[in-house]
Write an enzyme that holds these catalytic residues in place. Structure first.
Site, PDB file in Angstrom:
ATOM      1  N   GLU A 130      59.977 -43.158 -10.668  1.00 61.39           N
ATOM      2  CA  GLU A 130      59.771 -44.380  -9.886  1.00 61.39           C
ATOM      3  C   GLU A 130      60.770 -44.409  -8.720  1.00 61.39           C
ATOM      4  O   GLU A 130      61.985 -44.367  -8.935  1.00 61.39           O
ATOM      5  CB  GLU A 130      59.990 -45.591 -10.801  1.00 61.39           C
TER       6      GLU A 130
ATOM      7  N   LYS B 207      68.217 -65.544 -17.008  1.00 64.77           N
ATOM      8  CA  LYS B 207      69.237 -64.801 -16.259  1.00 64.77           C
ATOM      9  C   LYS B 207      68.534 -64.107 -15.102  1.00 64.77           C
ATOM     10  O   LYS B 207      67.836 -63.117 -15.290  1.00 64.77           O
ATOM     11  CB  LYS B 207      69.971 -63.758 -17.107  1.00 64.77           C
TER      12      LYS B 207
ATOM     13  N   CYS C 285      56.783 -52.965  -9.055  1.00 63.08           N
ATOM     14  CA  CYS C 285      56.567 -52.168 -10.283  1.00 63.08           C
ATOM     15  C   CYS C 285      55.225 -51.473 -10.270  1.00 63.08           C
ATOM     16  O   CYS C 285      55.083 -50.385 -10.799  1.00 63.08           O
ATOM     17  CB  CYS C 285      56.685 -53.065 -11.502  1.00 63.08           C
TER      18      CYS C 285
ATOM     19  N   GLU D  40      58.311 -55.871 -19.657  1.00 66.56           N
ATOM     20  CA  GLU D  40      57.498 -55.456 -18.507  1.00 66.56           C
ATOM     21  C   GLU D  40      58.388 -54.546 -17.675  1.00 66.56           C
ATOM     22  O   GLU D  40      59.416 -54.985 -17.169  1.00 66.56           O
ATOM     23  CB  GLU D  40      57.081 -56.660 -17.651  1.00 66.56           C
TER      24      GLU D  40
HETATM   25  P1  NAD Z   1      67.066 -53.578 -13.956  1.00 64.39           P
HETATM   26  O1  NAD Z   1      66.488 -53.110 -15.236  1.00 64.39           O
HETATM   27  O2  NAD Z   1      68.211 -52.870 -13.380  1.00 64.39           O
HETATM   28  O3  NAD Z   1      67.539 -55.100 -14.094  1.00 64.39           O
HETATM   29  C1  NAD Z   1      66.676 -56.087 -14.613  1.00 64.39           C
HETATM   30  C2  NAD Z   1      67.517 -57.171 -15.248  1.00 64.39           C
HETATM   31  O4  NAD Z   1      68.206 -56.620 -16.359  1.00 64.39           O
HETATM   32  C3  NAD Z   1      68.575 -57.755 -14.316  1.00 64.39           C
HETATM   33  O5  NAD Z   1      68.638 -59.133 -14.525  1.00 64.39           O
HETATM   34  C4  NAD Z   1      69.841 -57.065 -14.768  1.00 64.39           C
HETATM   35  O6  NAD Z   1      71.011 -57.807 -14.548  1.00 64.39           O
HETATM   36  C5  NAD Z   1      69.581 -56.928 -16.253  1.00 64.39           C
HETATM   37  N1  NAD Z   1      70.359 -55.845 -16.850  1.00 64.39           N
HETATM   38  C6  NAD Z   1      70.806 -54.707 -16.250  1.00 64.39           C
HETATM   39  N2  NAD Z   1      71.540 -53.973 -17.117  1.00 64.39           N
HETATM   40  C7  NAD Z   1      71.558 -54.661 -18.280  1.00 64.39           C
HETATM   41  C8  NAD Z   1      72.156 -54.422 -19.540  1.00 64.39           C
HETATM   42  N3  NAD Z   1      72.887 -53.345 -19.777  1.00 64.39           N
HETATM   43  N4  NAD Z   1      71.953 -55.342 -20.509  1.00 64.39           N
HETATM   44  C9  NAD Z   1      71.223 -56.444 -20.287  1.00 64.39           C
HETATM   45  N5  NAD Z   1      70.661 -56.735 -19.117  1.00 64.39           N
HETATM   46  C10 NAD Z   1      70.807 -55.842 -18.114  1.00 64.39           C
HETATM   47  O7  NAD Z   1      65.819 -53.662 -12.978  1.00 64.39           O
HETATM   48  P2  NAD Z   1      65.815 -54.091 -11.436  1.00 64.39           P
HETATM   49  O8  NAD Z   1      66.439 -52.984 -10.695  1.00 64.39           O
HETATM   50  O9  NAD Z   1      66.331 -55.482 -11.268  1.00 64.39           O
HETATM   51  O10 NAD Z   1      64.244 -54.185 -11.144  1.00 64.39           O
HETATM   52  C11 NAD Z   1      63.502 -53.076 -10.849  1.00 64.39           C
HETATM   53  C12 NAD Z   1      62.719 -52.629 -12.061  1.00 64.39           C
HETATM   54  O11 NAD Z   1      61.903 -53.691 -12.555  1.00 64.39           O
HETATM   55  C13 NAD Z   1      61.761 -51.523 -11.725  1.00 64.39           C
HETATM   56  O12 NAD Z   1      61.815 -50.507 -12.698  1.00 64.39           O
HETATM   57  C14 NAD Z   1      60.403 -52.204 -11.736  1.00 64.39           C
HETATM   58  O13 NAD Z   1      59.340 -51.347 -11.985  1.00 64.39           O
HETATM   59  C15 NAD Z   1      60.580 -53.240 -12.793  1.00 64.39           C
HETATM   60  N6  NAD Z   1      59.609 -54.338 -12.646  1.00 64.39           N
HETATM   61  C16 NAD Z   1      58.571 -54.428 -13.537  1.00 64.39           C
HETATM   62  C17 NAD Z   1      57.626 -55.436 -13.425  1.00 64.39           C
HETATM   63  C18 NAD Z   1      56.507 -55.545 -14.419  1.00 64.39           C
HETATM   64  O14 NAD Z   1      55.896 -56.604 -14.508  1.00 64.39           O
HETATM   65  N7  NAD Z   1      56.204 -54.509 -15.172  1.00 64.39           N
HETATM   66  C19 NAD Z   1      57.724 -56.374 -12.393  1.00 64.39           C
HETATM   67  C20 NAD Z   1      58.784 -56.269 -11.485  1.00 64.39           C
HETATM   68  C21 NAD Z   1      59.729 -55.232 -11.632  1.00 64.39           C
END
Ligand code: NAD
Length: 499
Positions: A400, A191, A302, A267
């Site tokens: 963040e 997804k 991240c 992650e």
């Molecule tokens: P997010 O958590 O909002 O979304 C990530 C994914 O989760 C998306 O596909 C989203 O549709 C899904 N999602 C959102 N709400 C959900 C729910 N209630 N149930 C199931 N799935 C759900 O994150 P984002 O805004 O897309 O990305 C930014 C975040 O990702 C930042 O916090 C960043 O630090 C982190 N990140 C971490 C790494 C790593 O390797 N540690 C790498 C890249 C980004």
């Protein structure tokens, strides 16, 4: 090989095919409900076209297809040489189509075309290639026993892997997870983030062209609450690998505990420090690293090192040079190869970043540069921003931001730098600049995070595991041979010898 630096990527953008449907069981299909959502180009705020809005019914169809493919064994039990050949072919196809994929990615995310070309022309193929090469070089173990037994320990693919992705490195994150999962023999349901569904859809099509059997790689675009939650709760998904925010990562633990107790690899976010010790030479290399640590990908990273902890004796020189470098960043049209920073991902995210800037001001940090919407563009742009006089208790030093905001804090004793750096609920990454290798190693060993980078800002590469301590991650790691542990389970075969 991608096109020459002078090539105009607007030409590809004008004619590129924009995927619209989910990819399930080897074919593009609309959502069963017929629902779509509008996908915007964040750099222009203009629509790119509708995309299938998948929900639990589509996720279920994808999982059924993935399970059927897993059980029939055409991929999961195929000869290692065969799987290796297919993934090498996929690496080749991604490389051959890198211009198209990078253009799609840039349109979808507001990321610069030069970053997209690097990630998709170089890094994504390297992931498929490296894990492909491991397939026929990974051995099991034989346990020590007396002569009445032979005990063999084998690794088997876990089954169907659900992969839920963020929007900041859309295709790269897909490769970080799909490459090791497929190499292990799993079937995969991805997804992508709702903001950036396009390149994962095109990847699935290329994987079929490379020879992956139908059903082994499925992509279900949609929202978190619907498609994401359906993956987390699906009882026939054997593992979830998630990258995204810490808040949503926690939901996946709940989904697991309320469904089939599937393992969940997480992650998540970070608040990483960039530490400059007294003896560091404040030269162009250090400053470029500092700026890229905070502002690369518009700070939507991240492991962004937003908290820059600088020894008080070199702080003035550091700040002056950082400001000069940030001011010179070329913010603009992501499709222009000279652009160094594109837009934020959405209007809401831009407002969130600006909200943090305002909180920094109100809490007494000194705004030295930027801090506003970018006046020159119609998309979701923020000016690259520098704060001085940040202190550890401020929100901008604790939460963040995920935007192009660099904050300077000072210290006089390196042990204080360590304390400030470690005073966070996260633990993803840290950078240390010093000429003193003993101090560098002392800090590297003491910093509570998954990656420490010395005299360079880097997250490592495909060969090195990446993941977080504390609320930045679970024990799972992406990248390196460690990533395969997420997608394998261990079996002991104990054979009695009676002769
Ligand atoms: P997010 O958590 O909002 O979304 C990530 C994914 O989760 C998306 O596909 C989203 O549709 C899904 N999602 C959102 N709400 C959900 C729910 N209630 N149930 C199931 N799935 C759900 O994150 P984002 O805004 O897309 O990305 C930014 C975040 O990702 C930042 O916090 C960043 O630090 C982190 N990140 C971490 C790494 C790593 O390797 N540690 C790498 C890249 C980004």
């Amino acid at each position: 090989m991608t096109k020459a630096e002078t090539f105009d990527y607007h030409q590809i953008a004008a004619s590129v095919r924009i995927p619209q449907n989910a990819f399930i069981d080897g074919a593009f299909v609309p959502a069963k409900s017929g629902a779509t959502f509008e996908n915007l180009n964040p750099a222009t705020a203009m629509p790119l076209g509708p995309v299938a809005s998948c929900d639990a019914a589509d996720v279920d169809a994808a999982v059924k297809s993935a399970r059927r493919a897993f059980n029939d064994g055409a991929w999961s039990r195929a000869a290692p040489e065969h799987r290796k050949g297919v993934l090498l072919k996929l690496a080749e196809l991604v490389r051959a189509n890198a211009d198209e994929l990078a253009t799609l990615e840039s349109l979808d995310s507001g990321k610069t075309i030069s970053d997209c070309l690097n990630e998709i022309g170089n890094e994504v193929p390297a992931f498929f290639q490296w894990y492909a090469e491991l397939i026929d070089k990974s051995f099991g173990k034989v346990a020590p026993t007396d002569e009445s037994a032979l005990a063999v320990i084998v690794k088997e693919p876990i089954g169907v892997a659900g992969v839920v992705l963020p929007w900041n490195f859309p295709l790269l994150m897909a490769a970080w997870k799909a490459a090791p999962a497929l190499a292990c023999g799993c079937s995969v349901v991805i997804k992508p983030a709702e903001q950036t569904p396009l390149t994962a859809l095109r990847l699935a099509e290329l994987a079929m062209a490379a020879g992956l059997p139908a059903g082994v790689l499925n992509v279900v675009p949609g929202f978190g609450e619907t498609a994401g939650q359906a993956i987390g709760r699906h009882s026939d998904i054997d593992v979830v690998s998630f990258t995204g925010s810490t808040e949503v990562g926690a939901y996946f633990l709940r989904y697991s505990s309320e469904s089939n107790l599937k393992p969940v690899g997480l992650e998540m976010g970070g608040k990483s420090p960039f530490i400059v010790l007294e003896d560091a030479v404040i030269d162009d290399d250090l400053i470029s690293n500092a700026v890229s640590a905070a502002c690369w990908n518009g700070g939507q990273n991240c492991s962004a090192n937003m908290r820059q902890l600088v020894h008080e004796t070199v702080k003035d020189e550091f700040l002056a040079k950082v400001v000069e470098k940030v001011r010179a960043l070329k913010v603009g049209d992501p499709l222009d190869q000279a652009t160094e920073m594109g837009s934020m991902i959405t209007a809401e995210h831009r407002e969130r970043v600006l909200g943090y800037v305002e909180s920094g001001r109100q809490e007494g940090a000194k705004l030295v540069l930027g801090g506003s919407k970018h006046p020159d563009f119609s998309g979701f742009y923020v000016e690259p921003t520098v704060f001085d006089a940040v202190t550890p208790e401020m929100r901008i030093a604790r939460e963040e931001i995920f935007g192009p905001v660099l904050g300077v804090l000072t210290f006089s004793d390196p042990e204080d730098a360590l304390k400030i750096a470690a005073d966070t609920e996260y633990g993803l990454h840290a950078t240390v600049f010093t000429k003193d290798i003993d101090r560098a190693l002392h800090l590297a060993k003491r910093l509570p995070c998954g990656t420490v980078s010395v005299n360079k800002f880097t997250e490592g590469d495909v060969k090195t595991p990446f993941g977080g301590y504390r609320r930045s991650g679970s024990l799972a790691r992406d990248n390196g041979t460690e990533a395969m542990d997420q997608y394998l389970q261990t079996k002991t075969i104990w054979i009695n010898i009676t002769a």
